[in-house]
Design a protein around this motif. Sequence first.
Motif, PDB file in Angstrom:
ATOM      1  N   ARG A  56       1.120  -1.458  -0.248  1.00 53.45           N
ATOM      2  CA  ARG A  56       0.220  -0.493  -0.035  1.00 53.45           C
ATOM      3  C   ARG A  56       0.492   1.270  -0.334  1.00 53.45           C
ATOM      4  NH1 ARG A  56      -4.184  -2.559   3.715  1.00 53.45           N
ATOM      5  NH2 ARG A  56      -5.247  -3.413   2.559  1.00 53.45           N
ATOM      6  N   ASP A  57       1.900   1.290   0.399  1.00 52.29           N
ATOM      7  CA  ASP A  57       3.387   2.171   0.820  1.00 52.29           C
ATOM      8  C   ASP A  57       3.656   2.583  -0.387  1.00 52.29           C
ATOM      9  OD1 ASP A  57       2.262   3.319   3.851  1.00 52.29           O
ATOM     10  OD2 ASP A  57       3.590   1.695   4.209  1.00 52.29           O
ATOM     11  N   SER A  58       3.766   1.408  -1.147  1.00 51.17           N
ATOM     12  CA  SER A  58       4.486   1.437  -2.688  1.00 51.17           C
ATOM     13  C   SER A  58       3.914   1.045  -3.559  1.00 51.17           C
ATOM     14  CB  SER A  58       6.137   0.872  -2.175  1.00 51.17           C
ATOM     15  OG  SER A  58       7.233   1.253  -3.590  1.00 51.17           O
ATOM     16  N   PRO A  59       2.630   0.945  -3.989  1.00 51.40           N
ATOM     17  CA  PRO A  59       1.812   0.577  -4.361  1.00 51.40           C
ATOM     18  C   PRO A  59       2.198   0.203  -6.311  1.00 51.40           C
ATOM     19  CG  PRO A  59       1.265   2.901  -4.819  1.00 51.40           C
ATOM     20  CD  PRO A  59       2.330   2.699  -3.672  1.00 51.40           C
ATOM     21  N   ILE A  60       2.996   0.497  -6.881  1.00 56.32           N
ATOM     22  CA  ILE A  60       3.270   0.487  -8.287  1.00 56.32           C
ATOM     23  C   ILE A  60       4.316   0.131  -8.411  1.00 56.32           C
ATOM     24  CG2 ILE A  60       3.354   2.389  -9.978  1.00 56.32           C
ATOM     25  CD1 ILE A  60       1.323   3.839  -9.022  1.00 56.32           C
ATOM     26  N   GLY A  61       4.492  -0.262  -9.647  1.00 58.72           N
ATOM     27  CA  GLY A  61       5.907  -0.500 -10.274  1.00 58.72           C
ATOM     28  C   GLY A  61       6.026   0.569 -11.691  1.00 58.72           C
ATOM     29  N   TYR A  62       6.278   1.351 -11.788  1.00 58.96           N
ATOM     30  CA  TYR A  62       6.502   2.598 -12.632  1.00 58.96           C
ATOM     31  C   TYR A  62       7.085   1.454 -13.764  1.00 58.96           C
ATOM     32  CZ  TYR A  62       5.546   5.589  -8.594  1.00 58.96           C
ATOM     33  OH  TYR A  62       5.178   6.405  -7.649  1.00 58.96           O
ATOM     34  N   PHE A  63       6.604   2.453 -15.113  1.00 61.46           N
ATOM     35  CA  PHE A  63       7.048   2.012 -16.293  1.00 61.46           C
ATOM     36  C   PHE A  63       8.315   1.983 -16.307  1.00 61.46           C
ATOM     37  CE2 PHE A  63       2.566   2.244 -18.226  1.00 61.46           C
ATOM     38  CZ  PHE A  63       2.875   1.082 -19.262  1.00 61.46           C
ATOM     39  N   HIS A  64       8.809   0.335 -17.149  1.00 60.62           N
ATOM     40  CA  HIS A  64       9.990   0.802 -17.559  1.00 60.62           C
ATOM     41  C   HIS A  64      10.463  -0.936 -18.747  1.00 60.62           C
ATOM     42  CE1 HIS A  64       9.872  -2.620 -14.132  1.00 60.62           C
ATOM     43  NE2 HIS A  64      10.298  -3.771 -14.911  1.00 60.62           N
ATOM     44  N   PHE A  65      11.701  -0.715 -19.218  1.00 61.62           N
ATOM     45  CA  PHE A  65      12.133  -1.577 -20.455  1.00 61.62           C
ATOM     46  C   PHE A  65      12.936  -2.628 -19.687  1.00 61.62           C
ATOM     47  CE2 PHE A  65      14.480  -1.933 -23.857  1.00 61.62           C
ATOM     48  CZ  PHE A  65      13.652  -1.935 -25.229  1.00 61.62           C
ATOM     49  N   ASN A  66      13.057  -3.859 -20.197  1.00 57.11           N
ATOM     50  CA  ASN A  66      13.994  -4.640 -20.028  1.00 57.11           C
ATOM     51  C   ASN A  66      14.197  -5.479 -20.907  1.00 57.11           C
ATOM     52  OD1 ASN A  66      15.466  -7.029 -18.891  1.00 57.11           O
ATOM     53  ND2 ASN A  66      14.951  -5.928 -16.983  1.00 57.11           N
ATOM     54  N   GLN A  67      15.903  -5.583 -22.010  1.00 57.86           N
ATOM     55  CA  GLN A  67      16.338  -6.280 -22.560  1.00 57.86           C
ATOM     56  C   GLN A  67      15.535  -7.813 -22.556  1.00 57.86           C
ATOM     57  OE1 GLN A  67      17.574  -4.656 -25.479  1.00 57.86           O
ATOM     58  NE2 GLN A  67      17.270  -3.337 -24.747  1.00 57.86           N
ATOM     59  N   SER A  68      15.494  -8.666 -21.577  1.00 60.77           N
ATOM     60  CA  SER A  68      15.202 -10.119 -20.876  1.00 60.77           C
ATOM     61  C   SER A  68      14.195 -10.341 -20.990  1.00 60.77           C
ATOM     62  CB  SER A  68      16.996 -10.277 -20.006  1.00 60.77           C
ATOM     63  OG  SER A  68      17.465  -9.857 -19.981  1.00 60.77           O
ATOM     64  N   SER A  86       3.622  -2.936 -26.331  1.00 59.42           N
ATOM     65  CA  SER A  86       4.550  -4.218 -26.988  1.00 59.42           C
ATOM     66  C   SER A  86       5.526  -2.866 -27.511  1.00 59.42           C
ATOM     67  CB  SER A  86       4.453  -4.848 -28.127  1.00 59.42           C
ATOM     68  OG  SER A  86       3.566  -5.620 -27.448  1.00 59.42           O
ATOM     69  N   PRO A  87       6.335  -3.300 -28.537  1.00 60.11           N
ATOM     70  CA  PRO A  87       6.396  -2.101 -29.352  1.00 60.11           C
ATOM     71  C   PRO A  87       5.901  -1.382 -30.651  1.00 60.11           C
ATOM     72  CG  PRO A  87       8.103  -3.950 -29.397  1.00 60.11           C
ATOM     73  CD  PRO A  87       7.283  -4.373 -28.322  1.00 60.11           C
ATOM     74  N   ASP A  88       4.653  -2.030 -30.767  1.00 60.64           N
ATOM     75  CA  ASP A  88       3.691  -1.033 -31.803  1.00 60.64           C
ATOM     76  C   ASP A  88       2.716  -1.259 -31.403  1.00 60.64           C
ATOM     77  OD1 ASP A  88       2.551  -3.242 -31.007  1.00 60.64           O
ATOM     78  OD2 ASP A  88       1.697  -4.546 -32.754  1.00 60.64           O
ATOM     79  N   GLY A  89       3.054  -0.684 -29.855  1.00 62.52           N
ATOM     80  CA  GLY A  89       2.099   0.248 -29.066  1.00 62.52           C
ATOM     81  C   GLY A  89       0.602  -0.489 -28.842  1.00 62.52           C
ATOM     82  N   THR A  90       0.690  -1.701 -29.067  1.00 65.67           N
ATOM     83  CA  THR A  90      -0.311  -2.596 -28.899  1.00 65.67           C
ATOM     84  C   THR A  90      -0.257  -2.913 -27.212  1.00 65.67           C
ATOM     85  OG1 THR A  90      -0.596  -4.656 -30.349  1.00 65.67           O
ATOM     86  CG2 THR A  90      -1.237  -5.338 -28.575  1.00 65.67           C
ATOM     87  N   LEU A  91      -0.829  -2.306 -26.402  1.00 68.52           N
ATOM     88  CA  LEU A  91      -1.553  -2.529 -24.508  1.00 68.52           C
ATOM     89  C   LEU A  91      -2.524  -3.216 -24.523  1.00 68.52           C
ATOM     90  CD1 LEU A  91      -1.381  -1.133 -22.245  1.00 68.52           C
ATOM     91  CD2 LEU A  91      -3.717  -0.221 -22.682  1.00 68.52           C
ATOM     92  N   LYS A  92      -1.864  -4.197 -23.382  1.00 68.31           N
ATOM     93  CA  LYS A  92      -2.089  -5.477 -22.806  1.00 68.31           C
ATOM     94  C   LYS A  92      -1.969  -5.384 -21.551  1.00 68.31           C
ATOM     95  CE  LYS A  92      -1.829 -10.932 -22.615  1.00 68.31           C
ATOM     96  NZ  LYS A  92      -0.563 -11.580 -22.557  1.00 68.31           N
ATOM     97  N   THR A  93      -3.434  -6.153 -20.701  1.00 66.04           N
ATOM     98  CA  THR A  93      -3.239  -5.691 -19.111  1.00 66.04           C
ATOM     99  C   THR A  93      -3.933  -7.660 -18.814  1.00 66.04           C
ATOM    100  OG1 THR A  93      -4.149  -3.169 -18.893  1.00 66.04           O
ATOM    101  CG2 THR A  93      -5.069  -4.375 -17.938  1.00 66.04           C
ATOM    102  N   VAL A  94      -3.074  -6.976 -17.807  1.00 68.91           N
ATOM    103  CA  VAL A  94      -3.490  -8.777 -17.018  1.00 68.91           C
ATOM    104  C   VAL A  94      -3.244  -8.454 -14.796  1.00 68.91           C
ATOM    105  CG1 VAL A  94      -2.738 -10.318 -19.366  1.00 68.91           C
ATOM    106  CG2 VAL A  94      -1.054  -9.478 -17.169  1.00 68.91           C
ATOM    107  N   VAL A  95      -4.067  -9.442 -14.653  1.00 67.23           N
ATOM    108  CA  VAL A  95      -3.793  -9.234 -13.083  1.00 67.23           C
ATOM    109  C   VAL A  95      -3.275 -10.808 -13.044  1.00 67.23           C
ATOM    110  CG1 VAL A  95      -5.034  -9.859 -11.315  1.00 67.23           C
ATOM    111  CG2 VAL A  95      -5.999  -7.907 -13.295  1.00 67.23           C
ATOM    112  N   MET A  96      -2.639 -10.869 -12.504  1.00 66.49           N
ATOM    113  CA  MET A  96      -2.057 -11.685 -10.976  1.00 66.49           C
ATOM    114  C   MET A  96      -2.360 -12.255 -10.131  1.00 66.49           C
ATOM    115  SD  MET A  96       1.912 -11.507 -12.308  1.00 66.49           S
ATOM    116  CE  MET A  96       2.418 -13.388 -11.888  1.00 66.49           C
ATOM    117  N   GLY A 113      12.256  -5.751 -24.568  1.00 67.93           N
ATOM    118  CA  GLY A 113      11.245  -5.354 -25.388  1.00 67.93           C
ATOM    119  C   GLY A 113       9.880  -4.934 -25.418  1.00 67.93           C
ATOM    120  N   VAL A 114       9.340  -5.277 -23.675  1.00 65.19           N
ATOM    121  CA  VAL A 114       8.386  -4.795 -23.807  1.00 65.19           C
ATOM    122  C   VAL A 114       8.361  -3.508 -22.348  1.00 65.19           C
ATOM    123  CG1 VAL A 114       5.348  -5.242 -22.879  1.00 65.19           C
ATOM    124  CG2 VAL A 114       7.245  -6.953 -24.778  1.00 65.19           C
ATOM    125  N   TRP A 115       7.017  -3.068 -22.443  1.00 70.97           N
ATOM    126  CA  TRP A 115       7.389  -1.933 -21.501  1.00 70.97           C
ATOM    127  C   TRP A 115       6.459  -2.400 -20.075  1.00 70.97           C
ATOM    128  CZ3 TRP A 115      10.303   2.672 -20.262  1.00 70.97           C
ATOM    129  CH2 TRP A 115      11.215   2.858 -21.158  1.00 70.97           C
TER     130      TRP A 115
END
Length: 168
Positions: A56-68, A86-96, A113-115
């Motif tokens: 609750r005190d740190s609720p967001i993992g901010y957008f970042h990009f990784n090569q792996s 995705s690199p083409d701009g497609t947004l996918k939202t999922v819940v774990m 390669g995905v933000w």
Amino acid sequence: MHSQPNAQELINALELEEHVEGGYYRRTFQSDRHPMVETERGQRYLMTSIYYLLTRDSPIGYFHFNQSDIVHYYHLGDAIQYNLISPDGTLKTVVMGSDVVAGQLLQLHVPGGVWKASQIIDGPVGYGLISEAVSPGFDYADMEMSDRQKLTVQFPEHAELIEKMTQG
């Protein structure tokens, strides 16, 4: 039977520290018994793994990009929503989370390669704990934290989400 720990007890028990992308983490594994892998950015472990906790005190993992490539494994707590661009701009939202009948995921693969951004879904526990396996192994040289302006120019159709899921 033990009650579920609170966020601070979990941070202490797992020896987690603050992560630059938000939340808390600790590296738990690196493949020392295998040869290093040669990448465009230098040698990397074959695989690394971390615990990653949003609270609750740190609720967001901010957008970042990784090569792996990264595989996430849900452990416990409240559900976590992931936004993937995705690199083409497609947004996918999922819940774990643990409610697999409702479509929540126990595992999530995020290709290099995905933000990626994540946010805890407010629930009764106050945290969500996952692990991540990264291959080739994680190195800060392979990660880019988002720049709000740059990301908005690249993906203007997601400007509102980018505003919410980037730092200052």
